[in-house]
Design a protein around this motif. Structure first.
Motif, PDB file in Angstrom:
ATOM      1  N   SER A  77      73.776  75.164 -21.227  1.00 34.51           N
ATOM      2  CA  SER A  77      73.139  76.199 -20.399  1.00 34.51           C
ATOM      3  C   SER A  77      73.667  77.609 -20.690  1.00 34.51           C
ATOM      4  N   ASN A  78      74.971  77.722 -21.057  1.00 36.48           N
ATOM      5  CA  ASN A  78      75.500  79.066 -21.230  1.00 36.48           C
ATOM      6  C   ASN A  78      74.936  79.801 -22.437  1.00 36.48           C
ATOM      7  N   TRP A  79      74.412  79.038 -23.423  1.00 39.04           N
ATOM      8  CA  TRP A  79      73.854  79.711 -24.587  1.00 39.04           C
ATOM      9  C   TRP A  79      72.345  79.550 -24.674  1.00 39.04           C
ATOM     10  N   ARG A  80      71.787  78.838 -23.724  1.00 34.32           N
ATOM     11  CA  ARG A  80      70.360  78.567 -23.788  1.00 34.32           C
ATOM     12  C   ARG A  80      69.573  79.880 -23.727  1.00 34.32           C
ATOM     13  N   ARG A  81      68.751  80.085 -24.671  1.00 33.70           N
ATOM     14  CA  ARG A  81      67.887  81.268 -24.759  1.00 33.70           C
ATOM     15  C   ARG A  81      68.682  82.565 -24.822  1.00 33.70           C
ATOM     16  N   GLN A  82      70.018  82.441 -25.116  1.00 31.76           N
ATOM     17  CA  GLN A  82      70.855  83.639 -25.205  1.00 31.76           C
ATOM     18  C   GLN A  82      71.062  83.992 -26.665  1.00 31.76           C
ATOM     19  N   PRO A  83      70.784  85.212 -27.054  1.00 28.66           N
ATOM     20  CA  PRO A  83      71.085  85.604 -28.439  1.00 28.66           C
ATOM     21  C   PRO A  83      72.584  85.501 -28.678  1.00 28.66           C
ATOM     22  N   ARG A  84      72.937  85.028 -29.864  1.00 31.92           N
ATOM     23  CA  ARG A  84      74.358  84.926 -30.177  1.00 31.92           C
ATOM     24  C   ARG A  84      74.745  86.128 -31.044  1.00 31.92           C
ATOM     25  N   PRO A  85      75.680  86.939 -30.581  1.00 34.97           N
ATOM     26  CA  PRO A  85      76.084  88.112 -31.345  1.00 34.97           C
ATOM     27  C   PRO A  85      76.740  87.702 -32.657  1.00 34.97           C
ATOM     28  N   PRO A  86      76.709  88.579 -33.677  1.00 37.00           N
ATOM     29  CA  PRO A  86      77.344  88.240 -34.953  1.00 37.00           C
ATOM     30  C   PRO A  86      78.789  87.836 -34.750  1.00 37.00           C
ATOM     31  N   GLY A  87      79.270  86.908 -35.572  1.00 41.67           N
ATOM     32  CA  GLY A  87      80.629  86.405 -35.427  1.00 41.67           C
ATOM     33  C   GLY A  87      80.722  84.999 -35.961  1.00 41.67           C
ATOM     34  N   THR A  88      81.838  84.409 -35.699  1.00 42.34           N
ATOM     35  CA  THR A  88      82.072  83.048 -36.165  1.00 42.34           C
ATOM     36  C   THR A  88      81.998  82.101 -34.981  1.00 42.34           C
ATOM     37  N   TYR A  89      81.238  81.030 -35.155  1.00 40.96           N
ATOM     38  CA  TYR A  89      81.025  80.100 -34.054  1.00 40.96           C
ATOM     39  C   TYR A  89      81.427  78.680 -34.466  1.00 40.96           C
ATOM     40  N   THR A  90      81.819  77.933 -33.492  1.00 42.67           N
ATOM     41  CA  THR A  90      82.046  76.507 -33.707  1.00 42.67           C
ATOM     42  C   THR A  90      81.380  75.750 -32.571  1.00 42.67           C
ATOM     43  N   SER A  91      80.375  74.952 -32.900  1.00 45.57           N
ATOM     44  CA  SER A  91      79.695  74.159 -31.878  1.00 45.57           C
ATOM     45  C   SER A  91      79.964  72.675 -32.164  1.00 45.57           C
ATOM     46  N   THR A  92      80.218  71.937 -31.127  1.00 49.27           N
ATOM     47  CA  THR A  92      80.503  70.511 -31.303  1.00 49.27           C
ATOM     48  C   THR A  92      79.608  69.704 -30.391  1.00 49.27           C
TER      49      THR A  92
END
Lengths: 438, 308
Positions: free
Chosen positions: A334-349
């Motif tokens: 829910s916290n990222w749903r339909r939320q643009p992700r700003p440039p950067g490094t991400y790790t999703s599991t």
């Protein structure tokens, strides 16, 4: 524990090479006689030889079921051939305690022109059974094969299924104290493989010793507590089944449990997102190629976001060995749903719960998508990670005490309930009343 | 409730095979008849040298019986005339030789009619030639067995010889019929016949074992063998009597064990006198051939599975 098999510094050398492929012609031999005294000076040992096994030391106790794994050419079959006395070791020796039965193929000694009956006797005798023993078990063997009607027919008229059934029935009644099996499970249909496994289990339960060579990691981990890994003719690992299988897989899978792109330019992706690392990890965060069927595990995706304004959705799809897609999962947190992700490094599991997948080799395809304004595939890596889901003989997984192959692409551990009307101990009358009547 | 569930018969998973596989009793395993060799085995390396291990041959003796039975059965399966070939083959051969050496060449065979003379030699010779030929090919054609399971490999060529013996005893009826036809009375000497058959079998086994072992590694022997066999026949008094052999070649007949055995066989049937010295020489040579063949075979045996 008493010893069943003791292998002492066993090595096996094969001569290979262009001019001497096993057998020679007289001309070569005659020529060889002339040059023989000089050849030893010239080439010494080893130039045309292959050490299929070198310095193998193993001790196998009575009642152990030991799996032997390794790549093609690692020496598995050579080892079984030495143990079953088909060929002799070049150096070293082997001590065997108990009657040996080896099944290096199905239908050893069968002759197509002979009838089923004649072949039972012939094959039985070749496999080491006494005539009286075969006579005594004859009816049982025939019944087991379910070929009563065709027992006086030449086996060349048999279908391949019938042939295998008869052949296995003979082998199943061999009753050795030490059984060696080489990939016989690979032939035949599911039902036949089933009989093989049942037979192995029966033998194991009687405290017999079994050596089992296979490429089927699922079967190996399911049946064996101890596994020996052969690599280039040496024992490279000998220990607990899952540990050894893990080692084997990490060296054999083209795709491993971890894939990394050190350079952003080479990484799959577009100007919005690029994959940097994908791995299979345990709940403790350790990268692993072997997943215990009962334990949850994660697929971790590290990626770079390069452009603003995209609501990115990491996706993982799971395929099994047959190429069947088991399921796919999209990041819906829910916290990222339909939320643009700003440039950067991400790790999703993504966490995959235990007791969900069936055992076997699985591969994960990983992608990064966005759905607004339209669905765009930004990055995708097919076969990003591969791993093996393994079951064990503990009995607390969905298979319980059953050791055969279980069909299905998922293996949930589900709740069962059983209700019964207890019969009074004095009453012998069986009254199958359903729970609803009480 | 739980207890009740667990007491119920095992689930209807396809486990039925299990019940049938379980042995009837412990005695199946601890077969008193099984010798100690079966309980404990020590596999030595190639370097350990040749072991004759004759006790093992005895232990596997039933296998020899089954392999011989297989060779006999397979030979005449899917043939129009079946076992009749055992009679037809020597009959036709005798007809041809009778035509050539009796009608055209007029070979002198003493008091014996030529067809009877020739058949008495040919029966034993054909047995020898077929046994040697079949055993020479036997190991290569049984490669699938040799590479998959252990048993004394010697039994494969031996079974070829054994199957030949069965053929010989059937074909023998032809010889008896011919004796009656020519009014040749059988004497008590016929009781010695098995000795010569046995000698020929041992010689065939010796030559067969040697040729079979060598053929595994050097395949050319298969192509050379028909010539060797043919040459050997003409070098033996099969279709001609020893009396026609020139004096300076007589020694060749003496050291040829086939000659002594065939002449003994012929004498046993026709009641002629035995040349015991020649027979004794043949026996010694036969046993020497057999003993060295067994040694050579054992030496090569270890590598059969690797090179066949």
């Amino acid at each position: 524990m008493n010893t069943a098999i003791k292998i002492n510094q066993v090595s096996k050398r094969y001569r290979i090479g262009g001019l001497h492929p096993g057998y020679m012609t007289f001309r070569e031999m005659l020529g060889g006689l002339v040059t023989a005294p000089f050849r030893k000076l010239k080439s010494g040992n080893g130039s045309q030889t292959l050490w299929a096994l070198s310095d193998i030391n193993l001790e196998i106790g009575q009642g152990e079921l030991v799996g032997i794994i390794g790549h093609n050419g690692a020496g598995k079959s050579t080892l079984l051939k030495i143990l079953s006395r088909v060929t002799k070791p070049t150096t070293g020796e082997v001590e065997l305690f108990g009657r040996i039965g080896s099944l290096l193929e199905v239908g050893t000694g069968f002759h197509p022109d002979l009838t089923g009956r004649e072949n039972i006797f012939l094959s039985g005798a070749i496999l080491g059974m006494r005539r009286k023993e075969i006579e005594r078990k004859f009816d049982e063997i025939v019944a087991f094969s379910e070929l009563e009607k065709f027992i006086e027919t030449s086996v060349k008229w048999y279908s391949s299924g019938m042939y295998v059934r008869l052949a296995f029935s003979v082998a199943a009644h061999l009753e050795p104290e030490i059984l060696m099996m080489d990939e016989v499970l690979a032939v035949g249909d599911a039902a036949f493989q089933h009989k093989c496994l049942d037979k192995m289990n029966a033998i194991r339960q009687q405290g017999r010793t079994i050596l089992f060579v296979s490429h089927d990691m699922a079967a190996i981990t399911r049946l064996c507590r101890r596994v020996v890994l052969l690599e280039n003719g040496v024992v490279s690992f000998d220990g607990e089944a899952r540990e050894v299988v893990k080692r084997y897989l990490s060296s054999s899978l083209k795709t491993g449990a971890l894939k990394e792109w050190t350079n952003q330019h080479d990484a799959p992706g577009d100007q919005v997102a690029r994959l940097r690392r994908v791995r299979v990890r345990t709940s403790d965060g350790v990268t692993t190629a072997v997943v215990d069927i009962r334990q949850p595990f994660g697929i971790e995706i590290a990626y770079d976001v390069l452009a603003e304004g995209h609501a990115l959705v990491p996706v993982v799809e799971f395929y099994n060995e047959e190429g069947t897609e088991l399921f796919s999962t999209h990041d819906t947190s829910s916290n990222w749903r339909r939320q643009p992700r700003p440039p950067g490094t991400y790790t999703s599991t993504v966490q995959i719960p235990g007791n969900l997948l069936a055992e076997g080799s699985l591969v994960g395809h990983v992608s990064i998508m966005s759905h607004f304004p339209a669905t765009v595939l930004h990055a995708q890596e097919r076969n990003a990670v591969a791993f093996q889901v393994v079951d064990g003989p503990a009995g607390d997984s969905a298979r319980g005490d059953y050791i055969g192959p279980m069909p299905g692409v998922i293996r949930p551990l589900l709740q069962w309930t059983t209700e019964t009307n207890e019969l009074s101990p004095k009453s012998n009358v069986q009254s199958p009343t359903s729970a609803g009547n009480s | 409730m739980d207890l009740q569930t667990s007491k119920a018969p095992s689930p209807k998973l396809p486990h039925t095979a299990l019940d049938r596989v379980v042995p009837h009793s412990e005695s199946d395993w601890n077969d008193a008849a099984a010798p100690a060799a079966e309980r404990h085995a020590l596999i030595k390396s190639e370097a350990a040298g040749v072991q004759l291990n004759l006790g093992e041959l005895w232990h596997y003796r039933e296998l020899l019986y089954f392999l011989t039975l297989r060779d006999i059965k397979v030979r005449y399966k899917q043939t129009l005339m079946g076992v009749a070939w055992v009679i037809i083959q020597p009959l036709l051969t005798v007809l041809i030789f009778t035509l050539v050496f009796n009608r055209f060449v007029r070979l002198e065979t003493g008091s014996l009619p030529y067809p009877l003379f020739a058949l008495s030699g040919l029966l034993l010779w054909l047995f020898f030639a077929n046994a040697v030929t079949n055993s020479t090919h036997s190991l290569v054609s049984n490669a699938n067995l040799i590479t998959k399971v252990y048993f004394p490999r010697m039994f494969i060529p031996a079974a070829s010889v054994g199957a030949g013996l069965v053929d010989l005893s059937v074909a023998f009826l032809l010889l008896v019929a011919l004796c009656f036809y020519y009014g040749v009375a059988l004497t008590l000497q016929i009781l010695l016949l098995p000795i010569f058959v046995l000698m020929m079998a041992l010689l065939a086994l010796g030559v067969g074992l040697f040729a079979a072992a060598v053929t595994v590694k050097y395949r050319d022997l298969r192509h050379a063998l028909p010539f060797i066999i043919q040459l050997w026949m003409f070098a033996s008094p099969v279709i001609y009597p020893t009396s026609v052999v020139p004096q300076k070649w007589k020694w060749l007949v003496t050291i040829n064990p086939v000659a002594g055995i065939i002449e003994g066989f012929r004498a046993a049937i026709t009641g002629q006198h035995f040349d015991w010295i020649h027979i004794f020489i043949s026996l010694v040579i036969t046993l020497a051939v057999l003993a060295s063949a067994i040694y050579v075979f054992r030496r090569f045996e270890d590598t059969f599975a690797d090179v066949v």
